[in-house]
Design a protein around this motif. Sequence first.
Motif, PDB file in Angstrom:
ATOM      1  N   PRO A 150      -0.738  34.469  20.114  1.00 29.53           N
ATOM      2  CA  PRO A 150      -0.258  35.794  20.545  1.00 29.53           C
ATOM      3  C   PRO A 150       0.438  36.564  19.436  1.00 29.53           C
ATOM      4  O   PRO A 150       0.160  37.757  19.223  1.00 29.53           O
ATOM      5  CB  PRO A 150       0.708  35.447  21.690  1.00 29.53           C
ATOM      6  CG  PRO A 150       0.213  34.148  22.221  1.00 29.53           C
ATOM      7  CD  PRO A 150      -0.269  33.395  21.018  1.00 29.53           C
ATOM      8  N   GLY A 151       1.333  35.905  18.717  1.00 32.38           N
ATOM      9  CA  GLY A 151       2.008  36.583  17.619  1.00 32.38           C
ATOM     10  C   GLY A 151       1.057  36.958  16.499  1.00 32.38           C
ATOM     11  O   GLY A 151       1.183  38.026  15.890  1.00 32.38           O
ATOM     12  N   LEU A 152       0.088  36.090  16.230  1.00 31.36           N
ATOM     13  CA  LEU A 152      -0.884  36.363  15.179  1.00 31.36           C
ATOM     14  C   LEU A 152      -1.748  37.569  15.530  1.00 31.36           C
ATOM     15  O   LEU A 152      -2.020  38.425  14.677  1.00 31.36           O
ATOM     16  CB  LEU A 152      -1.768  35.132  14.967  1.00 31.36           C
ATOM     17  CG  LEU A 152      -2.842  35.230  13.881  1.00 31.36           C
ATOM     18  CD1 LEU A 152      -2.210  35.442  12.517  1.00 31.36           C
ATOM     19  CD2 LEU A 152      -3.722  33.982  13.870  1.00 31.36           C
ATOM     20  N   VAL A 153      -2.159  37.655  16.798  1.00 28.43           N
ATOM     21  CA  VAL A 153      -2.983  38.792  17.230  1.00 28.43           C
ATOM     22  C   VAL A 153      -2.181  40.087  17.167  1.00 28.43           C
ATOM     23  O   VAL A 153      -2.686  41.134  16.742  1.00 28.43           O
ATOM     24  CB  VAL A 153      -3.525  38.539  18.645  1.00 28.43           C
ATOM     25  CG1 VAL A 153      -4.182  39.807  19.206  1.00 28.43           C
ATOM     26  CG2 VAL A 153      -4.531  37.396  18.642  1.00 28.43           C
ATOM     27  N   ASP A 154      -0.922  40.036  17.606  1.00 26.43           N
ATOM     28  CA  ASP A 154      -0.073  41.233  17.525  1.00 26.43           C
ATOM     29  C   ASP A 154       0.060  41.711  16.079  1.00 26.43           C
ATOM     30  O   ASP A 154      -0.002  42.906  15.791  1.00 26.43           O
ATOM     31  CB  ASP A 154       1.317  40.929  18.094  1.00 26.43           C
ATOM     32  CG  ASP A 154       1.299  40.736  19.603  1.00 26.43           C
ATOM     33  OD1 ASP A 154       0.256  41.050  20.222  1.00 26.43           O
ATOM     34  OD2 ASP A 154       2.299  40.242  20.154  1.00 26.43           O
ATOM     35  N   LEU A 176      -7.586  17.386  15.133  1.00 27.12           N
ATOM     36  CA  LEU A 176      -8.143  18.681  15.531  1.00 27.12           C
ATOM     37  C   LEU A 176      -7.468  19.231  16.781  1.00 27.12           C
ATOM     38  O   LEU A 176      -7.253  20.450  16.898  1.00 27.12           O
ATOM     39  CB  LEU A 176      -9.653  18.546  15.759  1.00 27.12           C
ATOM     40  CG  LEU A 176     -10.487  18.333  14.499  1.00 27.12           C
ATOM     41  CD1 LEU A 176     -11.962  18.200  14.851  1.00 27.12           C
ATOM     42  CD2 LEU A 176     -10.298  19.474  13.509  1.00 27.12           C
ATOM     43  N   VAL A 177      -7.126  18.368  17.731  1.00 33.29           N
ATOM     44  CA  VAL A 177      -6.419  18.827  18.927  1.00 33.29           C
ATOM     45  C   VAL A 177      -5.060  19.408  18.539  1.00 33.29           C
ATOM     46  O   VAL A 177      -4.643  20.451  19.060  1.00 33.29           O
ATOM     47  CB  VAL A 177      -6.252  17.679  19.948  1.00 33.29           C
ATOM     48  CG1 VAL A 177      -5.239  18.045  21.022  1.00 33.29           C
ATOM     49  CG2 VAL A 177      -7.585  17.363  20.594  1.00 33.29           C
ATOM     50  N   TRP A 178      -4.383  18.720  17.619  1.00 38.01           N
ATOM     51  CA  TRP A 178      -3.110  19.252  17.136  1.00 38.01           C
ATOM     52  C   TRP A 178      -3.302  20.644  16.530  1.00 38.01           C
ATOM     53  O   TRP A 178      -2.495  21.553  16.756  1.00 38.01           O
ATOM     54  CB  TRP A 178      -2.516  18.310  16.095  1.00 38.01           C
ATOM     55  CG  TRP A 178      -1.223  18.817  15.519  1.00 38.01           C
ATOM     56  CD1 TRP A 178       0.031  18.672  16.019  1.00 38.01           C
ATOM     57  CD2 TRP A 178      -1.093  19.601  14.311  1.00 38.01           C
ATOM     58  NE1 TRP A 178       0.946  19.296  15.207  1.00 38.01           N
ATOM     59  CE2 TRP A 178       0.297  19.877  14.160  1.00 38.01           C
ATOM     60  CE3 TRP A 178      -1.984  20.074  13.366  1.00 38.01           C
ATOM     61  CZ2 TRP A 178       0.790  20.614  13.082  1.00 38.01           C
ATOM     62  CZ3 TRP A 178      -1.498  20.812  12.303  1.00 38.01           C
ATOM     63  CH2 TRP A 178      -0.137  21.073  12.155  1.00 38.01           C
ATOM     64  N   GLY A 179      -4.370  20.826  15.774  1.00 36.42           N
ATOM     65  CA  GLY A 179      -4.633  22.121  15.171  1.00 36.42           C
ATOM     66  C   GLY A 179      -4.908  23.206  16.202  1.00 36.42           C
ATOM     67  O   GLY A 179      -4.406  24.331  16.091  1.00 36.42           O
ATOM     68  N   LEU A 180      -5.703  22.883  17.233  1.00 41.14           N
ATOM     69  CA  LEU A 180      -6.000  23.866  18.275  1.00 41.14           C
ATOM     70  C   LEU A 180      -4.758  24.211  19.089  1.00 41.14           C
ATOM     71  O   LEU A 180      -4.557  25.372  19.471  1.00 41.14           O
ATOM     72  CB  LEU A 180      -7.098  23.334  19.194  1.00 41.14           C
ATOM     73  CG  LEU A 180      -8.524  23.354  18.633  1.00 41.14           C
ATOM     74  CD1 LEU A 180      -9.497  22.698  19.615  1.00 41.14           C
ATOM     75  CD2 LEU A 180      -8.983  24.776  18.324  1.00 41.14           C
ATOM     76  N   VAL A 181      -3.935  23.218  19.376  1.00 39.71           N
ATOM     77  CA  VAL A 181      -2.700  23.475  20.116  1.00 39.71           C
ATOM     78  C   VAL A 181      -1.782  24.391  19.300  1.00 39.71           C
ATOM     79  O   VAL A 181      -1.201  25.351  19.829  1.00 39.71           O
ATOM     80  CB  VAL A 181      -1.989  22.155  20.461  1.00 39.71           C
ATOM     81  CG1 VAL A 181      -0.579  22.425  21.006  1.00 39.71           C
ATOM     82  CG2 VAL A 181      -2.794  21.368  21.486  1.00 39.71           C
ATOM     83  N   ALA A 182      -1.658  24.109  18.013  1.00 40.13           N
ATOM     84  CA  ALA A 182      -0.827  24.950  17.144  1.00 40.13           C
ATOM     85  C   ALA A 182      -1.371  26.381  17.098  1.00 40.13           C
ATOM     86  O   ALA A 182      -0.594  27.351  17.136  1.00 40.13           O
ATOM     87  CB  ALA A 182      -0.777  24.359  15.737  1.00 40.13           C
ATOM     88  N   ALA A 234      -7.622  37.450  21.434  1.00 44.00           N
ATOM     89  CA  ALA A 234      -7.102  36.082  21.431  1.00 44.00           C
ATOM     90  C   ALA A 234      -8.129  35.101  21.992  1.00 44.00           C
ATOM     91  O   ALA A 234      -8.344  34.015  21.439  1.00 44.00           O
ATOM     92  CB  ALA A 234      -5.813  36.018  22.248  1.00 44.00           C
ATOM     93  N   VAL A 235      -8.799  35.499  23.089  1.00 42.21           N
ATOM     94  CA  VAL A 235      -9.807  34.630  23.692  1.00 42.21           C
ATOM     95  C   VAL A 235     -10.976  34.413  22.740  1.00 42.21           C
ATOM     96  O   VAL A 235     -11.453  33.279  22.561  1.00 42.21           O
ATOM     97  CB  VAL A 235     -10.305  35.224  25.026  1.00 42.21           C
ATOM     98  CG1 VAL A 235     -11.537  34.469  25.537  1.00 42.21           C
ATOM     99  CG2 VAL A 235      -9.206  35.169  26.071  1.00 42.21           C
TER     100      VAL A 235
END
Length: 243
Positions: free
Chosen positions: A52-56, A40-46, A78-79
């Motif tokens: 940022p790019g996803l939100v844009d 799960l940590v790996w997923g959150l880090v990814a 993003a937040v």
Amino acid sequence: MLRDLADGARTLLRGFGFWRVDPGVMLLGLVPAAIVFAVLVWGLVALGIGLPGLVDWATPFADGWDEFWRNAFRALVAVVVFAAAAVLAFVTFTALTLIVGDPFYERIWKRVESHVGGDVPAEGPSFWSGVRGGLVLMLQGLVSAAAVAAVGFLPVVGGVAAAVLGAVLTGRILARELAARALDSRGLTFADRRALYRRHRWRLLGFGVATQLCFLVPLGAVATMPAAVAGATMLARRMLAEP
């Protein structure tokens, strides 16, 4: 209310105290928690890296806005998205860990029941019952994450309100799922459990929020899971007025 909240939090401390009783069985409970935590940590880090790019990409309508308002809006999005993902990760962590580590946590449950004494159920819930409970927990987590994301967009108070709502919803869900094994083993129906939860809502919330706060500490989720299972067993017996 305050007394029950404090009592629920103290029950988690009693769960940590079970390390002194049987450190061997508690140590086994760290293994599945560590595996699920790493995934799960790996997923959150990814998600954090790509957010940022996803939100844009998801907000092309803001491209023509003034730079300040465009950046502020996208930062808020993003937040909120990351906060909702964190809420989902908290709940998913518990559900997946209980499923993956079912044999380990069953040993902790049995050991606590035996140590505390009184009427000890002969058998706990089946593995598939735990899987169904985990899937329900994940669904509740999705609903909670959506609610937190929606509240986060409120002007001025959105960030604080989302944090408080996330803590309350996640804590409530965590406590119910962790206590489910001890309650299911006693043959309580769904209606019986709901009535029990209503009578002890503040005690459950105190336990769940305390557990969630421990999850926020680095590697706290891994260290807390065995204690949370032990504490939830004691909490269930306390709600049922068993010794």
